[in-house]
Design a protein around this motif. Sequence first.
Motif: not given
Length: 285
Positions: A40-58
């Motif tokens: 719920r916190i990350l979904v309110k910060d799209p830039a940070l959420a996008s980076c976390i998602l990229r890292l998760a798939n790196s």
Amino acid sequence: MITLDLIRQRVNGLPSLPASVFALGEIAMDERSTLDDVYRILVKDPALASCILRLANSSLLAADNFASDLRTAIQRLGMDAIVNLSRGVAVIRNYKASESLDVVHLWQHSTAVGLIAKAVCGYLKSFAVAETAFLAGLLHDIGKIVLDRCFHEEYAPVLNAIKTGEEELEAERKYLNTTHVEVGAQVAVQWKFHDSITEVIRDHHDPKPGAFLPNIIHYCDLLVRTRLPNGLLDEKLVLNLSADNNLKGMISSISGSIPDLEYLTFRIDDEVENAIAFVQQAFQD
């Protein structure tokens, strides 16, 4: 002269970390928190959420299955990893520009220290502090970023001295009357990081005997500097871990066996490559 009061004043003028990062820190300290709270916190910060998602798939963090959405990434990595990754990414993204300091090199070095420290904790089966070790390694040199941002003109001679072969703490005391470890510890306090992180930042060049995390970061820092030197002095750096009784004693007391020091040595190259990939992901807009 750079005083503690002056450091506090100028640190207050630095770009603040996103509110989401502080909220994640509060969640991490609440035993009742769940992964849904993190989402719920990350979904309110799209830039940070996008980076976390990229890292998760790196290649650094990816498991066998591709995480197509943020919730899956959070479930895969777990709360502690997500909170610390978010903090680390936020700091890197906020402090990725400089006129004098090679921030790409600094973040690659710091990330490699964090990754190796996390791997060492895994080797020692100290899983409870593995994610904290990663964050501590990532932030151990944050004082250098702050000196460059807040005391740019005063810090420039220090960087030149290090490039020509002076030891960095001696150069900092000579030109600044303070050091990056003292400045970094003050920043950690003002940013409300855990005391264990502050202790690592303050003591990683001269850790107290028996202090687990400061000692681990100290040795990981030295190991990485043999691969990613910070100056001429580091290019001549040679480590003999097998002769260091403090390191062997500390690891033996935890693992109950003679440490495999070759593991520490050979793990470095892989983690340096992973660190480069991590920083590339974190630097993306």
